[in-house]
Motif scaffolding. Structure first.
Motif, mmCIF file in Angstrom:
data_model
loop_
_atom_site.group_PDB
_atom_site.id
_atom_site.type_symbol
_atom_site.label_atom_id
_atom_site.label_comp_id
_atom_site.label_asym_id
_atom_site.label_seq_id
_atom_site.Cartn_x
_atom_site.Cartn_y
_atom_site.Cartn_z
ATOM 1 N N ARG A 56 0.829 -1.211 0.000
ATOM 2 C CA ARG A 56 0.000 0.000 0.000
ATOM 3 C C ARG A 56 0.865 1.263 0.000
ATOM 4 N NH1 ARG A 56 -3.448 -2.134 2.834
ATOM 5 N NH2 ARG A 56 -2.498 -1.800 4.856
ATOM 6 N N ASP A 59 2.428 1.619 -3.446
ATOM 7 C CA ASP A 59 1.361 2.024 -4.377
ATOM 8 C C ASP A 59 0.986 3.488 -4.168
ATOM 9 O OD1 ASP A 59 1.197 -0.522 -5.496
ATOM 10 O OD2 ASP A 59 -0.589 -1.099 -4.347
ATOM 11 N N ASP A 60 0.832 3.900 -2.905
ATOM 12 C CA ASP A 60 0.475 5.288 -2.600
ATOM 13 C C ASP A 60 1.543 6.272 -3.058
ATOM 14 O OD1 ASP A 60 -1.894 4.395 -1.480
ATOM 15 O OD2 ASP A 60 -1.263 4.727 0.600
#
Length: 71
Positions: A56, A59-60
Motif C-alpha cells: 500500500r 502504491d500510494d
C-alpha cells in the motif's frame, strides 16, 4: 524482519526518496532503501509490519509492486 520488494516505476533519486519516505511512515518500519537502477527496495521492520502495508505504501507513492519477499 527484512523484506525485499521488486518494483516498477522508480526512475531517479527523487523516486527513491519518495518511496522510502512513504515506507518510513509505516509504524514499525526501521529503515528503507530504494534503488532505481535495480528497481529493488529493501525494508527493515518489526514483525508487525505486513506485506499489505508495504504494498500500500509503495502504491500510494505512485510505484508498482511486482514482488515482495521476506527472509
Amino acid at each position: 524482519m527484512h523484506y525485499t520488494v521488486r518494483t516498477d516505476g522508480l526512475i531517479c533519486g527523487h523516486c527513491e526518496t519518495k518511496g522510502e519516505s512513504y515506507l518510513l511512515d509505516i509504524p514499525g518500519v526501521i529503515g528503507a532503501e530504494a534503488n532505481h537502477q535495480t528497481q529493488m527496495t529493501e525494508v527493515e521492520c518489526d514483525e508487525n509490519v505486513s506485506f499489505g502495508q508495504i504494498r500500500r505504501a509503495i502504491d500510494d507513492a505512485g510505484y508498482e509492486v511486482l514482488t515482495i519477499e521476506s527472509d
